[in-house]
Enzyme design. Structure first.
Site, PDB file in Angstrom:
ATOM      1  N   LYS A   8       1.045  -1.413  -0.108  1.00  0.00           N
ATOM      2  CA  LYS A   8       0.200  -0.104  -0.177  1.00  0.00           C
ATOM      3  C   LYS A   8       0.888   0.847  -0.201  1.00  0.00           C
ATOM      4  CE  LYS A   8      -4.631   0.747   2.431  1.00  0.00           C
ATOM      5  NZ  LYS A   8      -5.393   0.205   3.685  1.00  0.00           N
TER       6      LYS A   8
HETATM    7  O1  E4P Z   1      -7.452   0.760   3.239  1.00  0.00           O
HETATM    8  C1  E4P Z   1      -8.124   0.783   3.977  1.00  0.00           C
HETATM    9  C2  E4P Z   1      -8.925   1.618   4.476  1.00  0.00           C
HETATM   10  O2  E4P Z   1      -7.357   2.318   5.018  1.00  0.00           O
HETATM   11  C3  E4P Z   1      -9.883   2.159   5.310  1.00  0.00           C
HETATM   12  O3  E4P Z   1     -10.851   1.852   4.131  1.00  0.00           O
HETATM   13  C4  E4P Z   1      -9.906   3.354   6.198  1.00  0.00           C
HETATM   14  O4  E4P Z   1     -11.068   3.624   6.892  1.00  0.00           O
HETATM   15  P1  E4P Z   1     -11.718   4.891   7.881  1.00  0.00           P
HETATM   16  O5  E4P Z   1     -11.477   6.342   6.817  1.00  0.00           O
HETATM   17  O6  E4P Z   1     -12.571   4.532   8.370  1.00  0.00           O
HETATM   18  O7  E4P Z   1     -10.105   4.874   8.356  1.00  0.00           O
END
Ligand code: E4P
Ligand code: F6P
Length: 950
Positions: A148
């Site tokens: 990522k």
């Molecule tokens: O890859 C996924 C993200 O890190 C995640 O969906 C973030 O979600 P949030 O806005 O609930 O923190």
């Protein structure tokens, strides 16, 4: 979280029909180990997993799930807390990748991925991100890993490079259409580069994680604020609540559809490339007034992914609706975004702010996570680490907490480790930071030192004499006094004086024919070691003839004049220092390790201990738990609040550590009128003698059981004095403290805003000394000087200003006038150019305590010329709060310096006079008392006069 019954398609499973993959936005050890993830995957509920720093913070930061693996890893080595975290995370990611491997296989490498994020600290660092992506890819070594990478402007090139390297990339933190377009461009270009290189495009998967609910949270809150402020557009604004994020996502999808029709993509597709799927992230509903499946139901469409937090996954399985919604209502979506703009809800600013906040939030989660890992690591390492207990008054404590938070938020420790000179003054600091890595360097190259140790033993030396000054002698002195003599090795003596009687006394201890001489000087040109070397080399030549060189070892920086001399004289060995380490930071380099080897100190365990110190001060350890940084922030902050007398107390067996600390702290920080004044070895006294200018450090070797010292410290603590208690569980742990204090001093220097690695003011005394000795060599005498007062064996000298301020009818009156100048928060220092032996040390200690108790001020008891390479810098250039009494005496005996017309006594006098004139010129309060005749009687007369004066 539950898995579905294997029969009948629930909404999660039904998503497959709409060509959307549900992934799970969650991971933790127990969830993978107990089969929960496998159950979800086998049921067909979940086809991938994502993690982020906040998810790992929740998993690893609390509880005990990871303790067993931590223990096992720590039993094998001492990793940095950052590396330890990474090992734990990678273990989870690899385990999840294994569970998802069947999905990956069945889908020919197009689904079944698990994502691991690069360090959020690298979010704005293209090069760092590219490197880390490649490293994680190699370390995890699973084809269904996705690395990522955040979609910051700085990371966009890293995305391209990673794709071009064949790495699966999950681009995260995408909020705006503009950012998404950049991501698509980076992805396409990366694939094109890979294609040009002949790479296999079919196995390079990528998703673009477009964040949804955070946008609504932000826009809705702006709408609510305007509505409650009575905005005229309240009704129109209300229609946009909970709509903007989905509209934004739909337009992103439309853009993806356009790209899929582009000739550019068609070329890649024909070459076997997979598409980059849009992944809806941040799909947990933040506003409980909305449906808990809002951001799933509304975003279903072909070739997409939705990563669901556990609660959203359960809710969707329970009552989600599978219908292709993504492609529907595109005009509405455009209208919503147009309305957003018309009504002044600046979406661009919102998405920009969300990106910044997203990066910061992951950094903060990572800070918390690493702090927990470091604290847990320290707890698991127990007594193999030194302990620190702090007891600070409220004002200092609050200021330190603030400083810790500033350092954490600004990533200052990482900048320090990255050798960023702007941590200090933006000067030449980066040229002086190799002490950060020298322990690793030495640990990797220990064989040479171990071979030297074996040879020293085999040659059967009965004594080792180390000659050097400041950093070149004080570290070895700590080793000699702390570790004592080792079986099969000679006793290690240190000579760091020009006092002829001290030189003669050292000579008496040696059996020249069986002595190993080590001369240590980084510059190779320092006066004292040069003349000590002349003297002992001459002596050795007379005893050993042509074999003398074989008894000599030089430690010096490459290319120094000492190195040349050592080569010319056939020295046995020449060890190099690192020119990017200053003398006072050199103890864990060859400057400490060579004498340690020669004295028989077991090297491997010593270096292993030093490494423990290094690891727990690592860039990955946040300030509140980073031992060196914690100490440094306390030292620097205390000094800024006026607590600049660092009072060092230690249990007897490790007491010499204070002398090393003195040089490190004083020479590093004492400049520009600022600095920390070390007060070493001042026996604790009554509370009334201590002002508000003290910070106490108590170094205790636990096995010594010095209860009376512990109690004296407890009294100070109870009285509200700031006290740092450092517990060593064995002597070897001084190696950890060496590193902790190096880091602490560098950090304190940053807090004070000075350059902690230069010592420009030391030079002035040297110049003055040189002027005097040159005059002597020309004329046969030092320039004349006259006392301003003489009484029996005591003569007083001073510059006109100090002499005028201290006139008196007798010695008592002169001393009284001098010490009457002491103000609250001043310190008094005795600067004795005398032989340093038990008698003189006892006299100095007794006298300084008498001064402390009479004047209620901090006191230092220093011997010249030793302190010139230590506290001397701070006395000259630190705060002008010192009141100095320089003490010189007739030499009962003098020694010639071979090859010159000088004697040691003469050099010592010149050094005292040189130092005096610089201190006087800096308008310091100083007088000199010269003792005529017998030293014993002179000291007794001075003690009596001082007694009467106070
Ligand atoms: O890859 C996924 C993200 O890190 C995640 O969906 C973030 O979600 P949030 O806005 O609930 O923190
Ligand atoms: O190792 P060298 O170059 O002889 O220097 C000895 C000492 O003199 C200083 O340069 C100045 O006091 C110190 O920093 C150093 O430790």
């Amino acid at each position: 979280m539950t898995a579905s019954a294997p029969t009948g398609a629930n909404p999660l499973q039904a998503l497959a029909g709409a060509q959307q993959s549900p992934w799970l936005d969650f991971i933790r050890r127990s969830f993978v180990e107990d089969g929960s993830l496998a159950a979800l995957v086998h049921a067909g509920d979940i086809r991938g997993v994502t993690s982020n720093p906040a998810i790992f913070q929740k998993a690893i930061g609390d509880g005990t799930e990871y303790d067993a693996q931590m223990r096992a890893l720590l039993a094998k080595s001492t990793p940095t807390p950052g590396a330890l975290y990474e090992r734990l995370a990678i273990t989870d990611i690899q385990a999840a990748a294994k569970v998802l491997a069947p999905v990956y296989e069945q889908t020919q490498g197009t689904d079944g991925f698990v994502s691991l994020e690069v360090s959020p600290y690298l979010a704005r660092d293209e090069h760092g991100t590219t490197q880390e992506a490649a490293r994680l890819w190699a370390d995890v070594a699973a084809p269904n890993l996705m690395v990522k990478i955040p979609a910051t402007p700085q990371s966009i090139p890293a995305i391209r490079q990673s794709i071009a390297a064949g790495i699966n990339v999950n681009v995260t933190l995408i909020f705006s259409l503009a950012a998404y377009r950049d991501v698509v461009e980076a992805w396409l270009t990366g694939l094109e580069e890979l294609h040009a290189k002949g790479g296999n495009l079919s196995r390079v998967a990528s998703v673009a994680s477009f964040f949804v609910s955070r946008i609504d949270a932000r826009i809705d809150s702006a709408i609510d604020q305007r509505t409650s402020a009575g905005d005229a557009q309240a009704a129109a604004l209300a229609t946009l609540r909970g709509k903007v994020a989905i509209a934004n996502a739909k337009l992103a999808y439309a853009y993806w559809q356009d790209i899929m029709q582009s000739p550019r993509w068609k070329v890649l597709e024909a070459a076997g490339a997979q598409t980059q799927r849009l992944l809806w992230a941040s799909t947990g509903t933040k506003d409980k007034a909305y449906s808990d499946v809002l951001y799933v139901d509304s975003l279903i469409g072909p070739q997409t992914v939705n990563t669901l937090p556990p609660a959203t996954m359960d809710a969707f399985r329970d009552h989600g609706t599978v219908r292709e919604t993504l492609t529907a209502g595109l005009d509405d979506a455009r209208h919503i975004l147009a309305e957003t703009q018309r009504l002044g809800l600046d979406l661009d600013s919102v998405t920009d702010a969300l990106l910044d906040e997203g990066v910061t939030a992951f950094e903060e989660a990572f800070d918390t996570l690493l702090a927990s890992v470091a604290a847990k690591q320290a707890a698991l390492m127990g007594d193999s680490l030194t302990g620190l207990k702090t007891s600070l008054p409220a004002d200092l404590s609050a200021a330190v907490t603030q400083a810790q938070d500033d350092w954490r938020r600004n990533g200052t420790i990482r900048r320090l480790w990255a050798k960023d000179a702007t941590v200090w003054t933006g000067g030449t600091e980066a040229d002086w930071l190799n002490w950060l890595t020298i322990v690793d360097d030495r640990a990797a190259n220990l064989a040479e030192l171990e071979a030297f140790q074996t040879e020293v033993r085999a040659r059967g030396f009965t004594q080792v004499l180390l000659m050097g000054m400041g950093g070149s002698s004080l570290g070895p002195e700590v080793l000699a006094t702390t570790f004592g003599k080792h079986e099969g090795f000679g006793h290690l003596y240190i000579l760091d004086s020009t006092d002829p009687q001290q030189v003669a006394a050292t000579e008496k201890k040696l059996d020249i024919a069986h002595t190993l001489f080590i001369v240590a000087s980084k510059s190779g040109s320092t006066l004292e070691p040069s003349i000590m070397l002349s003297y002992f080399h001459d002596l050795a030549k007379r005893t050993l003839g042509a074999q003398a060189g074989a008894h000599f070892v030089a430690i010096t920086d490459p290319g120094s004049s000492l190195e040349k001399l050592a080569q010319a004289e056939g020295f046995w060995k020449i060890f190099h220092g690192d020119p990017k380490i200053g003398g006072r930071y050199s103890v864990l380099s060859n400057f400490g390790l060579v004498p340690a080897a020669a004295a028989g100190v077991p090297l491997h365990p010593f270096v292993a201990d030093a490494l423990r110190g290094v690891r727990l001060c690592d860039a990955s350890v946040p300030p509140a738990v980073n031992r060196g940084v914690q100490l440094g922030l306390i030292l620097g902050t205390a000094a800024r609040l006026g607590r600049d007398k660092l009072t060092i107390l230690a249990t007897p067996e490790i007491a010499d550590f204070g002398a090393w600390m003195e040089q490190l702290v004083a020479e590093s920080t004492g400049k520009n009128g600022l600095g920390i004044i070390p007060i070493d070895n001042e026996t604790p006294g009554s509370l009334r003698h201590y002002g508000a200018d003290r910070l106490f450090v108590y170094l205790r070797l636990a096995p010594e059981h010095r209860h009376e010292q512990d109690e004296a410290i407890a009294t100070l603590r109870e009285a509200g004095q700031p006290v740092l208690t450092i517990t060593l569980h064995n002597r070897r742990q001084i190696a950890q403290e060496f590193f902790h204090w190096e880091m602490a001093t560098a950090v304190a220097g940053a807090v004070l805003g000075i350059h902690p690695f230069d010592q420009q003011d030391v030079e002035f005394s040297k110049i003055e000394t040189r002027r005097l000795t040159e005059a002597y060599e020309k004329t046969g005498s030092l320039p004349p000087e006259a006392p301003f007062a003489s009484f029996g064996p005591l003569s007083f000298f001073a510059d006109p200003a100090n002499a005028a301020a201290t006139q008196g009818a007798d010695a008592v009156a002169v001393l009284k006038a001098h010490f009457a100048r002491v103000q609250p928060s001043d310190y008094v220092a005795l600067l004795a150019y005398l032989p340093r032996n038990r008698d003189t040390q006892e006299w100095m200690q007794h006298t300084r305590l008498h001064l402390r108790d009479g004047l209620n001020c901090a006191t230092a008891a220093e011997f010249g010329p030793r302190f010139l390479h230590s506290t001397g810098q701070a006395y000259k250039a630190g705060p002008n709060t010192g009141v100095f009494l320089q003490i010189t005496a007739d030499n009962a005996q003098d020694l010639p310096i071979p090859g010159t017309s000088l004697t040691f006594g003469l050099v010592e006098s010149a050094q005292a006079r040189g130092d005096f004139s610089v201190l006087a010129e800096r308008e310091r309060r100083i007088i000199r008392v010269h003792l005529h005749g017998s030293l014993k009687e002179g000291l007794a007369a001075l003690a009596t006069a001082l007694h009467d004066a106070l």
